[in-house]
Motif scaffolding. Sequence first.
Motif, PDB file in Angstrom:
ATOM      1  N   CYS A 147     -68.962 -49.997  36.808  1.00 59.02           N
ATOM      2  CA  CYS A 147     -69.721 -50.382  35.608  1.00 59.02           C
ATOM      3  C   CYS A 147     -69.339 -49.489  34.432  1.00 59.02           C
ATOM      4  CB  CYS A 147     -71.220 -50.333  35.872  1.00 59.02           C
ATOM      5  SG  CYS A 147     -71.986 -48.714  35.714  1.00 59.02           S
ATOM      6  N   GLY A 148     -68.963 -48.242  34.715  1.00 58.24           N
ATOM      7  CA  GLY A 148     -68.476 -47.351  33.672  1.00 58.24           C
ATOM      8  C   GLY A 148     -69.540 -46.505  32.995  1.00 58.24           C
ATOM      9  N   GLN A 151     -69.369 -42.767  33.458  1.00 55.26           N
ATOM     10  CA  GLN A 151     -68.031 -42.165  33.417  1.00 55.26           C
ATOM     11  C   GLN A 151     -67.797 -41.206  32.250  1.00 55.26           C
ATOM     12  OE1 GLN A 151     -66.177 -42.214  35.991  1.00 55.26           O
ATOM     13  NE2 GLN A 151     -67.047 -43.919  37.168  1.00 55.26           N
ATOM     14  N   CYS A 182     -73.186 -41.286  40.259  1.00 51.77           N
ATOM     15  CA  CYS A 182     -72.547 -42.571  39.986  1.00 51.77           C
ATOM     16  C   CYS A 182     -73.183 -43.582  40.922  1.00 51.77           C
ATOM     17  CB  CYS A 182     -71.041 -42.523  40.226  1.00 51.77           C
ATOM     18  SG  CYS A 182     -70.287 -44.152  40.018  1.00 51.77           S
TER      19      CYS A 182
END
Lengths: 208, 719
Positions: A147-148, A151, A182
């Motif tokens: 999904c980012g 990040q 995450c």
Amino acid sequence: MLFGPSVGHKKPLIFKIPHLAEFLVFVYALWISTYAMFFVTFFLQPNLIMASYTLKINSKTYTVEADPKMPLLWAIRDLAGLTGTKYGCGIAQCGACTVHMGGQPVRSCSIPVSVAAGKDLTTIEGLSADNTHPVQQAWIKEQVPQCGYCQSGQIMAATALLKKTPNPTDKDIDTAMQGHICRCGTYPRIRKAIKTASQIMNQKASAK
Amino acid sequence: METKNLTRRNFIKLSSLTGAALTIGFYFPTGAKAAEVMKSETADNLGIDLNAWISIDTNGKVTITNHRAEMGQGSFQSVPQIIAEELEVDLNDVRIVFAQGNNAKYGSQITGGSSTVRGTYKKLLHLSATAREMLIEAAAKKWNVPASECYAENGHVIHKPSGKKFNYGELVADASKLTPPTSVPLKDPKDYKVLRKPIPRQDTPLKVNGTATFGMDKKLPGMLYAVVERNPRFQGKLKGFDDTETKKVPGVKHVIPVKMSVFNTFREGVAVVADSIWSAMQGRKVLKVEWDDSGFEHFSTEQLYARMNDDLKTKDGLSFRTKGNFAAALEKADKKLEATYETPYESHSCMEPVNCTAHYQGDKLEIWGPIQGPDWVQDLLSPLMDLPKEKIIVNMTFLGGGFGRKAFMDYPHEAAVISKAVNAPVQVVWTREDDTTQGPFRPGMVYQCSGGLKDGRISAYKAKLAGQNMDHQWPGAQKDSYNGSTTEGFLEPYFESIPHYSFSDLPLDVPIPVMWWRSVYASTNGFAFESFMDELAVQAGKDPLDFRRQHLGEERYQTLINRLEEVSGWKNRKKNEGYGVSITECFSSIVGEVVKVSKKADGKVKVDKVWAVMDCGWYVNPDIIRAQVEGSIVMAIGAATVHATHFNDGKAVEQNFNTYKMPRITDTPEIEVHVVDNEEKAGGVGEPGLPPLSAALTNAIFDLTGKRIRKLPFNLEEV
Ligand code: FES
Ligand code: FES
């Protein structure tokens, strides 16, 4: 046996004992001092006051009007308009909000804007806009993001780790990254990408 | 059939991108609901639409529309990767855009049930090939040669004998005026150039420099921010509130009561609307609210599980699937076994907390957000906001995780209501605490499994599950209807090889909102079914993998077992070395996992490695599949060993990541994923890797320690 609130997962605090000491030294020291400053700010400043602050983010200067207690996170996102830094928990548990302050990784959700004013701040946007930073390149090579959302924080933490420890061991990586959640579970690729980034950096250094 | 859907009409539009007068038109692919033609609302600057997914401008720039949500699972790559193959374009040269909600145009857009590829790949292949054939025909006409002498490659049509070529931009205007062919050739998978390749995701560059726009990154001129103090008890009402202190907080503009639709009821709260999130949060802190929590039960976790366990002891449940005579077969069995398994309630806890931006403008409503089903939002809000569906414009941003939570339409409704009340664009942000405590949750379940063995094989099998039925929450639900997902996770060939079986469920009717959580019922069924399978194998004195093999006759399953055996080194393991296996079926994919555990120096158990073999049939991108299985495994480790949601006095106990802990990098073992190559129908990718893990882990712990874990979550440190 029935489920009860007492049957939850019992890990000491957030982290496992073997890494706790190092973690405190490497990461928390700065937070503790900023927390101290937070409380100073909290008690010395009357409530509900707006003040003007100068934020130095990615070598650019932003003048913002804010409540001194406003977490740096919201100043970066909503006042400076840099939305790459994310809100995940607001209580220093997830690392989504990680930025660099004076070169150190910090959790912008837990630092008041008044404390960050005047300091050198770097956000994900400051690494490179064109993805030329070795950590960004490694993240692309290993296809880390799902999904980012986490990040930006992961990358800022990894960048700080590699600056201090250019050739990290598996244990160095786990220790430095264990404060970063995450939910998509990209951890195996984060491990790989940090090693890849280290290689890219070493190659660049030897090419010079 | 097909020709009927290929109606086409042209609309003249000025393209802002090319400055040329262009024709916009598209046809509906087979299976789309409405067979009439509409104008694309986003197509203005994209060039000419050859169909709902493909637009090409006169310079040859191709735009592919992703009609599904991108929440990490990779639809932003998979949909274009399918289209690029048959359209003959280079994925690096195309622009990818999100569709707005419009199921008349795209068919269902709900991104759930791992359905994006498996539900649309045939349609996408077909319409891409159709667009390609139209471009070829347009070129052939221009050259005045037979189309059979032309072929498409890398965004061009080439005339083979002469070597002449046109790029797609030079052909698109003509092509869009042609009648689409009714049948088109599709490639043989062995000729694929784009599909089946681990092509890097097109969204990765946006996700490593902070430029990907998630829901919370949406900014509108004059936008206000809202946080909402909601009743912590589902179904509780708002009695009153005192906003004296809240109104004194600088930046706070409005304090208003708000109700949002949740299943068959409304959730009530008080919204604090301010010019920054921080001001809204500060205002909320000093808001005083009084709730009316009468008229419904306030449960604790103990009470919920006591009720489920009582039901299992005293009731047969609603029968879903049976064969033969279980009771009689059990009577005749050589060996009998019974076991009860428990799984917890869970929060989705996407990294991006729930949020939504809405702008109500009287005759229309526009929404931006991390939304799994933009068309569902339109359907729900149309009657609630009293607007025709096409006046509700739903824009999907990138989703910072979804896992089922963001398929739910409560938060867009709430944002719309607040925007309407304050007459301004509003972004509603749920704090992490709101996100963790408000649900909907994965329902907690209790399973009672019993079985009999005859001559080393399963002769009788019975599973009863107790827990909330998610379907029973919707308005008008038949509460005496069985749970159609009772056997989710169970491998299909078992229904052949087991002569007598019975599956039933006991729905628990309590006021806790529950919702699909990655892999839905399979996420908990898998633990019970595959733990019990292991217990049966042990009773039968068989190797757990051989025991399964013996009951799974079909070749596809045998192939998967052989592969799993080979990659995990199963045959070479030593007795009680700490290996466990589990195989489940979910959304038409079969996944087998082997977990290896060992004891650390301090005697505590640690997970060394997980091997997974995924058979999802026809597939798009092996690297995305590996990533999804890795992520599913990590998420399953979390649900098995790290977190659970508990209730006390009708309220969720865990609020943030300090108590609702997440699996971290230090909880993550080495993971090795293998993808089976075959031409079976495409199955799901985003979810099926999750269900087998928990049982493979507890089966491995049994192998190592002799201790059988039947209740999740458990603490690895305490095994
Ligand atoms: S948002 Fe700062 S650590 Fe989670
Ligand atoms: S990539 Fe989704 S939370 Fe990390």
